[in-house]
Write a protein that holds these residues in place. Structure first.
Motif, PDB file in Angstrom:
ATOM      1  N   ARG A 163       0.810  -1.180   0.109  1.00 52.35           N
ATOM      2  CA  ARG A 163       0.293  -0.083   0.156  1.00 52.35           C
ATOM      3  C   ARG A 163       0.708   1.354   0.060  1.00 52.35           C
ATOM      4  O   ARG A 163       2.051   1.191   0.085  1.00 52.35           O
ATOM      5  N   SER A 164       0.339   2.393  -0.298  1.00 54.60           N
ATOM      6  CA  SER A 164       1.027   3.477  -0.299  1.00 54.60           C
ATOM      7  C   SER A 164       1.368   3.947   1.165  1.00 54.60           C
ATOM      8  O   SER A 164       0.612   3.656   2.285  1.00 54.60           O
ATOM      9  N   PRO A 165       2.319   4.524   1.437  1.00 52.76           N
ATOM     10  CA  PRO A 165       3.295   5.143   0.757  1.00 52.76           C
ATOM     11  C   PRO A 165       4.698   4.105   0.246  1.00 52.76           C
ATOM     12  O   PRO A 165       5.511   4.778  -0.321  1.00 52.76           O
ATOM     13  N   TYR A 166       4.327   3.139   0.555  1.00 49.51           N
ATOM     14  CA  TYR A 166       5.330   1.982   0.127  1.00 49.51           C
ATOM     15  C   TYR A 166       5.650   1.729  -1.332  1.00 49.51           C
ATOM     16  O   TYR A 166       6.684   1.110  -1.670  1.00 49.51           O
ATOM     17  N   ASP A 167       4.824   2.343  -2.046  1.00 46.26           N
ATOM     18  CA  ASP A 167       4.740   2.092  -3.470  1.00 46.26           C
ATOM     19  C   ASP A 167       5.646   3.286  -4.360  1.00 46.26           C
ATOM     20  O   ASP A 167       5.659   3.311  -5.362  1.00 46.26           O
ATOM     21  N   LYS A 168       6.099   4.199  -3.485  1.00 44.15           N
ATOM     22  CA  LYS A 168       6.812   5.382  -4.052  1.00 44.15           C
ATOM     23  C   LYS A 168       8.290   5.050  -4.051  1.00 44.15           C
ATOM     24  O   LYS A 168       8.949   3.984  -3.247  1.00 44.15           O
ATOM     25  N   PRO A 169       9.012   6.125  -4.503  1.00 43.16           N
ATOM     26  CA  PRO A 169      10.528   5.677  -4.629  1.00 43.16           C
ATOM     27  C   PRO A 169      11.093   5.544  -3.287  1.00 43.16           C
ATOM     28  O   PRO A 169      10.742   6.483  -2.349  1.00 43.16           O
ATOM     29  N   TRP A 170      11.819   4.727  -3.171  1.00 40.65           N
ATOM     30  CA  TRP A 170      12.224   4.333  -1.640  1.00 40.65           C
ATOM     31  C   TRP A 170      13.217   5.534  -1.125  1.00 40.65           C
ATOM     32  O   TRP A 170      13.068   5.698   0.055  1.00 40.65           O
ATOM     33  N   ARG A 171      14.010   5.937  -1.987  1.00 40.98           N
ATOM     34  CA  ARG A 171      15.097   6.816  -1.511  1.00 40.98           C
ATOM     35  C   ARG A 171      14.559   8.136  -0.962  1.00 40.98           C
ATOM     36  O   ARG A 171      14.879   8.635   0.168  1.00 40.98           O
ATOM     37  N   ALA A 172      13.492   8.699  -1.642  1.00 49.41           N
ATOM     38  CA  ALA A 172      12.792   9.715  -1.196  1.00 49.41           C
ATOM     39  C   ALA A 172      12.046   9.670   0.016  1.00 49.41           C
ATOM     40  O   ALA A 172      12.054  10.520   0.891  1.00 49.41           O
ATOM     41  N   GLU A 173      11.512   8.650   0.046  1.00 48.72           N
ATOM     42  CA  GLU A 173      10.758   8.288   1.429  1.00 48.72           C
ATOM     43  C   GLU A 173      11.563   8.139   2.648  1.00 48.72           C
ATOM     44  O   GLU A 173      11.408   8.596   3.643  1.00 48.72           O
ATOM     45  N   GLU A 174      12.663   7.501   2.383  1.00 47.92           N
ATOM     46  CA  GLU A 174      13.550   7.077   3.661  1.00 47.92           C
ATOM     47  C   GLU A 174      14.344   8.497   3.942  1.00 47.92           C
ATOM     48  O   GLU A 174      14.487   8.701   5.130  1.00 47.92           O
ATOM     49  N   GLN A 175      14.457   9.271   2.828  1.00 44.93           N
ATOM     50  CA  GLN A 175      15.234  10.610   3.110  1.00 44.93           C
ATOM     51  C   GLN A 175      14.317  11.520   3.856  1.00 44.93           C
ATOM     52  O   GLN A 175      14.501  11.995   4.819  1.00 44.93           O
ATOM     53  N   ALA A 176      13.016  11.427   3.584  1.00 42.45           N
ATOM     54  CA  ALA A 176      11.957  12.122   4.185  1.00 42.45           C
ATOM     55  C   ALA A 176      11.806  11.763   5.708  1.00 42.45           C
ATOM     56  O   ALA A 176      11.792  12.660   6.547  1.00 42.45           O
ATOM     57  N   ILE A 177      11.882  10.499   6.001  1.00 41.52           N
ATOM     58  CA  ILE A 177      11.708  10.087   7.214  1.00 41.52           C
ATOM     59  C   ILE A 177      12.961  10.493   8.100  1.00 41.52           C
ATOM     60  O   ILE A 177      12.641  10.768   9.284  1.00 41.52           O
ATOM     61  N   ALA A 178      14.215  10.505   7.678  1.00 41.54           N
ATOM     62  CA  ALA A 178      15.169  10.809   8.569  1.00 41.54           C
ATOM     63  C   ALA A 178      15.838  12.190   8.236  1.00 41.54           C
ATOM     64  O   ALA A 178      16.413  12.574   9.223  1.00 41.54           O
TER      65      ALA A 178
END
Length: 190
Positions: A163-178
């Protein structure tokens, strides 16, 4: 073969007529020349032999065609099997590369957490190994969804719902988290 069939019908018609004439001659006590009758019977016998030979040739041709079809299928199978094995090699390499990459993500996340702590920033729980593995498993499930579809299964592996947001680009999502923790550490504002 159609020509033989036509000739057979004609010969059988003549044979019937000749036998009828032979019967009439016998009843009327007249002479009957059996030469034409014997000739038609020989012609029918030759037509039988010709039909038999035609059927035999058709069987031989069909058997040869079937053998050629099997040879072609075997050649195709050889190529398909090589392609299949290349795909297996590619899948194995990709799986091993993914495993190595996920180990690297885990190790670098642990490094980032240690560095944040060393800089006095208490990292958000989102960089925790458990949370990281949870997110990465969902990202992997989202990436593999086109393969498994709605069933969420691939052989013995059952994937969580992607499900979303896990279907989005991994790098951008991980960068946003950290990003918030990294920014605080870089600015020195804890």
């Amino acid at each position: 073969m159609a020509d033989i069939s036509t000739r057979r019908v004609e010969a059988e018609t003549r044979l019937t007529e000749l036998r009828q004439m032979q019967g009439i001659a016998l009843l009327d006590d007249q002479e009957f020349d059996t030469g034409p009758l014997s000739e038609v019977e020989r012609e029918l016998s030759a037509l039988d032999a010709a039909e038999g030979e035609a059927v035999r040739r058709q069987r031989v041709e069909a058997a040869a065609a079937e053998q050629q079809r099997l040879v072609t299928l075997r050649k195709t199978l050889t190529v398909v099997e090589e392609n299949r094995l290349e795909a297996v090699d590619c899948a194995e390499k990709a799986a091993r590369d993914l495993c190595d990459a996920l180990k690297e993500v885990r190790a670098r996340s642990a490094d980032a957490t240690r560095l944040l702590r060393a800089l006095g920033v208490r990292p958000a729980v989102l960089l925790d190994v458990y949370e990281l593995e949870f997110r990465m498993s969902l990202r992997f499930a989202a990436a593999i969804k086109p393969l498994v579809g709605l069933g969420r299964r691939f052989g013995q592996i059952t994937f969580p719902e992607a499900r979303s947001p896990y279907d989005k680009p991994w790098r951008a999502e991980e960068q946003a988290i950290a990003n918030a923790d990294i920014s605080r550490a870089m600015k020195g504002s804890y």
